[in-house]
Design an enzyme around this catalytic site. Structure first.
Site, PDB file in Angstrom:
ATOM      1  CG  ASP A 113      36.147 -97.970 -48.769  1.00  0.00           C
ATOM      2  OD1 ASP A 113      35.570 -97.270 -49.628  1.00  0.00           O
ATOM      3  OD2 ASP A 113      37.373 -98.190 -48.796  1.00  0.00           O
ATOM      4  CE1 TYR A 159      44.187 -86.406 -53.786  1.00  0.00           C
ATOM      5  CE2 TYR A 159      46.306 -85.532 -54.475  1.00  0.00           C
ATOM      6  CZ  TYR A 159      45.565 -86.495 -53.820  1.00  0.00           C
ATOM      7  OH  TYR A 159      46.187 -87.550 -53.189  1.00  0.00           O
ATOM      8  CB  ILE A 197      47.185 -95.931 -48.384  1.00  0.00           C
ATOM      9  CG1 ILE A 197      48.274 -95.639 -49.433  1.00  0.00           C
ATOM     10  CG2 ILE A 197      47.639 -95.511 -46.994  1.00  0.00           C
ATOM     11  CD1 ILE A 197      48.527 -94.154 -49.680  1.00  0.00           C
ATOM     12  CE  LYS A 205      44.594 -86.111 -50.153  1.00  0.00           C
ATOM     13  NZ  LYS A 205      44.170 -87.109 -49.164  1.00  0.00           N
TER      14      LYS A 205
END
Ligand SMILES: NC(=O)c1ccc[n+]([C@@H]2O[C@H](COP(=O)([O-])OP(=O)(O)OC[C@H]3O[C@@H](n4cnc5c(N)ncnc54)[C@H](O)[C@@H]3O)[C@@H](O)[C@H]2O)c1
Length: 258
Positions: A35, A153, A16, A157
């Protein structure tokens, strides 16, 4: 002639983030990719010292110009649970906080973070991790998810989307014209889920987690186009939202909640 606005994209090396950098460049942005390796700015976003070094490097590249937009895509779904929390929540929020002065210096700064519709699966016992994250307690949040990658995770989020909701409406963000939002993708064809898409068992698992109602799993460009719109001055009043870009999975999983 006015200079092209600059967008910082984290996770620019893959999926993405890479799609966002490409779409943004097509839309006329000058892009600074961040990155862990082989980017304009290399930084391990699980480490605060490297986040700070990345911001110093970004500001040097801007050379006094304001930042137009930040799109924080870097994230992990597997591996060490504490690292997942550190990258997904603190990698995005710390960078946004540190780049806010540069966003504020321009006419219409924007920030977008990539959350996930996985936040819908957060169990109640994830609340301690979420509260620690929202309190800015990185070590405590990392400890609260230790050894539990899925929990890391989901909670990283959910905390990220809650952080967006709470921060975005503050005077320093929306009040000063800098609009902050999140996108919650569902299954999106990137290296992150390539292993799951390879066999029927993996695809069945994915469709239970994120029941996609469109004929095909999303391509990363679908998320990238939305991110670029939210990052653009065309967005004048979407603030503090988590936009589910997931082929109808959220609508399927919770048809009664709005
Ligand atoms: N692919 C999906 O199905 C999906 C679904 C929902 C949300 N998301 C989210 O979208 C975002 C992008 O994921 P993707 O699918 O493109 O995955 P990806 O694995 O293709 O890309 C993730 C990028 O993040 C970078 N990254 C990881 N750890 C880092 C670190 N410590 N420091 C700096 N960079 C680091 C990686 O090097 C990579 O370039 C993530 O936040 C992910 O959680 C993806």
């Amino acid at each position: 002639m006015t200079a092209m606005p600059t967008m910082v994209v984290t996770g620019s090396g893959s999926g993405i983030g890479r799609a966002t950098a490409n779409v943004a460049a097509r839309h006329g942005w000058s892009v600074i990719g961040v990155d862990i390796r082989d980017a304009d700015v290399d930084a391990d976003l699980s480490q605060d010292a490297q986040r700070e070094a990345a911001v110093t490097n970004i500001l040097a590249r801007l050379d006094g110009r304001p930042l137009g937009a930040l799109v924080a895509c870097a994230g992990l779904a597997a591996g060490d649970a504490s690292t997942i929390m550190k990258v997904n929540f603190f990698g995005a929020t710390r960078l946004a906080e540190m780049l806010l002065p540069s966003l504020l210096a321009g006419p219409q700064g924007r920030a977008v973070v990539i959350s996930s519709n996985a936040l819908l699966h957060t169990p109640l016992w994830g609340n301690a991790a979420i509260e620690a994250a929202l309190a800015g307690q990185e070590d405590e949040a990392a400890e609260a998810v230790k050894g539990q990658a899925d929990l890391a995770y989901f909670t990283s989020k959910k905390a990220l989307s809650l952080w967006v909701k709470r921060e975005a409406v503050k005077p320093d963000w929306a009040g000063a014209g800098v609009l902050l939002n999140a996108i919650a993708p569902g299954a999106t064809a990137t290296p992150m889920i390539a292993g799951l898409l390879e066999d029927q068992q993996g695809r069945d698992f994915l469709m239970r987690m994120t029941p996609t109602r469109t004929p095909e799993v999303a391509r990363p460009e679908a998320i990238a186009e939305l991110a670029c719109w939210l990052a653009s001055t065309a967005n004048r009043s979407v603030v503090g939202q988590t936009i589910f870009c997931d082929g109808g999975a959220e609508a399927t999983l919770r048809p009664s909640a709005i």
